[in-house]
Scaffold this motif. Sequence first.
Motif, short mmCIF file in Angstrom:
data_model
loop_
_atom_site.label_atom_id
_atom_site.label_comp_id
_atom_site.label_asym_id
_atom_site.label_seq_id
_atom_site.Cartn_x
_atom_site.Cartn_y
_atom_site.Cartn_z
N ASN A 1 0.79 -1.32 -0.01
CA ASN A 1 0.12 -0.02 0.13
C ASN A 1 0.81 1.22 -0.08
OD1 ASN A 1 -2.25 -1.26 -0.10
ND2 ASN A 1 -2.53 -1.76 2.20
N TYR A 2 2.10 1.09 0.67
CA TYR A 2 2.95 2.49 0.72
C TYR A 2 3.48 2.86 -0.53
CZ TYR A 2 2.08 2.16 5.73
OH TYR A 2 1.42 1.94 6.99
N LEU A 3 3.91 1.75 -1.32
CA LEU A 3 4.52 1.83 -2.38
C LEU A 3 3.51 2.40 -3.55
CD1 LEU A 3 7.03 -0.98 -2.95
CD2 LEU A 3 7.48 1.75 -2.73
N ILE A 4 2.05 1.88 -3.39
CA ILE A 4 1.06 2.36 -4.12
C ILE A 4 1.09 3.72 -4.04
CG2 ILE A 4 -1.47 2.20 -4.84
CD1 ILE A 4 -1.24 -0.72 -4.05
N LEU A 5 0.98 4.32 -2.80
CA LEU A 5 0.76 5.77 -2.55
C LEU A 5 2.22 6.53 -2.95
CD1 LEU A 5 -0.33 5.81 1.27
CD2 LEU A 5 -1.72 6.55 -0.69
N LEU A 6 3.28 5.82 -2.95
CA LEU A 6 4.32 6.71 -3.61
C LEU A 6 4.19 6.53 -5.35
CD1 LEU A 6 7.35 7.79 -2.96
CD2 LEU A 6 8.13 5.33 -3.77
N PHE A 7 3.51 5.53 -5.84
CA PHE A 7 3.53 5.50 -7.13
C PHE A 7 2.45 6.47 -7.76
CE2 PHE A 7 1.20 3.83 -10.95
CZ PHE A 7 2.29 3.68 -11.88
N LEU A 8 1.52 6.91 -7.01
CA LEU A 8 0.33 7.77 -7.32
C LEU A 8 1.01 9.28 -7.07
CD1 LEU A 8 -2.97 6.22 -5.74
CD2 LEU A 8 -2.10 6.33 -8.03
N ALA A 9 1.87 9.23 -6.00
CA ALA A 9 2.32 10.78 -5.71
C ALA A 9 3.34 10.99 -6.80
CB ALA A 9 3.08 10.62 -4.47
N GLY A 10 4.01 9.93 -7.31
CA GLY A 10 5.04 10.34 -8.64
C GLY A 10 4.30 10.65 -9.82
N ILE A 11 2.96 10.15 -9.99
CA ILE A 11 2.06 10.39 -11.09
C ILE A 11 1.57 11.97 -10.91
CG2 ILE A 11 -0.30 10.34 -12.09
CD1 ILE A 11 0.17 7.21 -11.60
N LEU A 12 1.18 12.25 -9.65
CA LEU A 12 0.75 13.66 -9.60
C LEU A 12 1.84 14.81 -9.75
CD1 LEU A 12 -1.33 13.07 -6.14
CD2 LEU A 12 -2.34 13.48 -8.66
N ILE A 13 2.87 14.35 -9.61
CA ILE A 13 4.24 15.32 -9.57
C ILE A 13 4.65 15.34 -11.07
CG2 ILE A 13 6.59 15.56 -8.90
CD1 ILE A 13 6.14 14.21 -6.33
N PHE A 14 4.89 14.21 -11.73
CA PHE A 14 5.16 14.43 -13.07
C PHE A 14 4.19 14.35 -14.04
CE2 PHE A 14 8.32 11.66 -10.79
CZ PHE A 14 9.48 12.57 -10.95
N LYS A 15 2.74 14.27 -13.94
CA LYS A 15 1.92 14.47 -15.06
C LYS A 15 1.80 15.94 -15.73
CE LYS A 15 -1.37 13.79 -17.65
NZ LYS A 15 -1.46 12.98 -18.61
N VAL A 16 2.25 16.83 -14.86
CA VAL A 16 2.25 18.47 -15.45
C VAL A 16 3.64 18.60 -16.46
CG1 VAL A 16 3.20 19.26 -13.41
CG2 VAL A 16 2.20 20.88 -14.87
N ILE A 17 4.54 17.74 -15.87
CA ILE A 17 5.94 17.86 -16.68
C ILE A 17 5.60 17.00 -18.00
CG2 ILE A 17 8.28 16.89 -16.70
CD1 ILE A 17 8.31 17.16 -13.58
N ALA A 18 4.74 16.08 -18.04
CA ALA A 18 4.54 15.39 -19.09
C ALA A 18 3.85 16.01 -19.93
CB ALA A 18 3.90 13.82 -18.76
N MET A 19 2.77 16.56 -19.40
CA MET A 19 1.94 17.72 -20.56
C MET A 19 2.64 18.61 -21.06
SD MET A 19 -1.20 20.36 -19.00
CE MET A 19 -0.02 21.15 -18.46
N VAL A 20 3.39 19.34 -20.42
CA VAL A 20 4.26 20.38 -20.95
C VAL A 20 5.37 19.69 -21.92
CG1 VAL A 20 5.85 22.22 -20.61
CG2 VAL A 20 3.89 21.87 -19.04
N ALA A 21 5.83 18.85 -21.44
CA ALA A 21 6.75 18.20 -22.59
C ALA A 21 6.39 17.87 -23.88
CB ALA A 21 7.48 16.86 -21.88
N THR A 22 5.06 17.65 -23.81
CA THR A 22 4.33 17.27 -24.99
C THR A 22 3.85 18.38 -26.03
OG1 THR A 22 3.44 15.18 -23.95
CG2 THR A 22 2.03 16.33 -25.98
N THR A 23 3.29 19.59 -25.19
CA THR A 23 2.81 20.66 -25.92
C THR A 23 4.03 21.58 -26.11
OG1 THR A 23 2.37 21.68 -23.84
CG2 THR A 23 0.56 20.67 -24.67
N GLY A 24 4.94 21.57 -25.18
CA GLY A 24 6.19 22.45 -25.51
C GLY A 24 7.07 21.76 -26.70
N SER A 25 7.20 20.83 -26.91
CA SER A 25 8.01 20.19 -27.85
C SER A 25 7.44 20.02 -29.26
CB SER A 25 8.64 18.67 -27.63
OG SER A 25 7.35 18.07 -27.38
#
Length: 450
Positions: free
Chosen positions: A179-203
């Motif tokens: 469960n704790y690694l699932i939470l860590l996985f979801l936290a990573g998604i929340l942190i990196f989603k905006v980076i993935a979004m801008v990497a897509t549109t910015g490129s």
Amino acid sequence: IGSNLARLFRLNYKYVTLMIGCGAAGAIAGIFNAPIAGIVFTLEVLMLDLTMAFLIPLLISAVTAATLSWFFMGEDVLLHFSNVQPFSSNSIWFYILLGIFTGLLAIYFTRMTMFLEMKFKKIKFWGTRLLAGGLVMGVLVFLFPPLWGEGYREIALIFNDRGHELMNNSWFFQWRDNNYLILLFLAGILIFKVIAMVATTGSGGIGGIFAPTLFMGAMAGYFFSLLINSFGKIELPGDNFALAGMAGMMAAVMHAPLTAIFLTAEITRGYELIIPLIITSTVAYVTIMGFEPYSVYTKRLAQTGDLLTHHKDKTALRMMNVRNLIETDFEVLSPDARLRDLVKAISQSHRNLYPVVDAKGVLLGMVKLADVRTLIFERELYDKIKVKDLMYMPEYFISPDDIMETVVEKFETSGRYNLAVIDKGKYLGFISRAEAFSEYRKTVQDFSHD
């Protein structure tokens, strides 16, 4: 489409904004099968006035788009939400906390979006931007597969109580029961989603704000419910909180709580949870307003002074162009001109100010009629006194690049009725308080006329 049609028919500003609003309302209504949300979005985000002259075209556009969408694609909603667990008043405090959480997450979303977009814009060569965006996306998708695509599939997994499948095909799959690694996985998604979004549109890729906002909101709500449940004191329904998280995130990122409530409810048919949606959206909106007064859509416009709001006075001022108000029918004098030349200029002009400029057009000062009125009748001084002995340098100037709000502030502070317009030291003319006010009234009338 709305903007291009308005330009094609050469419509004025009022109808251009109306056409843009109709296009936006129709697009949201058609894509998401959400006509109410389309209308509310236009009124709340695009800031059209809530008058019958504007409302009727919006209704027609939204209903027409939704009807055509149903005709061609059926009545299926974008996200099916059927596992509704009854709302309990005991969980109100958790929805309030979720609203605060999504509001803070929206601050990160907004600021990180602006920061990364600036970084990508600094990369001049398109090939380098494409390579950088592809490299970032490749690494992120390898570690967090849910970052690929719009995210609707992942939201559907949560709504169907299959959130554990989010870790499928990921490097973290082997720890899917922790469960704790699932939470860590979801936290990573929340942190990196905006980076993935801008990497897509910015490129150079295709993307937007809507889908990533819904995705992050659903993940935030699901993460929040799992985090609370991990303490073992209470069991929160993950799908309900994912739905509320979508509304909270959208309300905060777009500064549009009403749009968030109706859009989330319409695309999921989750009206049974309207109270949690209202609570979460309102709290999220209030949270971000303390840190970010402008949404991700309006922040750039606010920085350049081009943001139009529901305040008609500010809107009218921002629609006015300083250069269009410059008056040039002033008698211009040389600093070496004699009093005789000044008297001649006075006799030929209906103005009481006389700018003094050098050979290069640089403003050196000005002469005010009231200051030389007694000298006009002293003929023996006509060839003895020079204009440079009579001029003074005013304290306040206007730049042609100033916005009208700045011009108004300068008029109020100085108490003057005419202010000189200077461009890099060179004299361009004057703006009068009366002319500015007259143009302001005309703009308000044109903008407000139904």
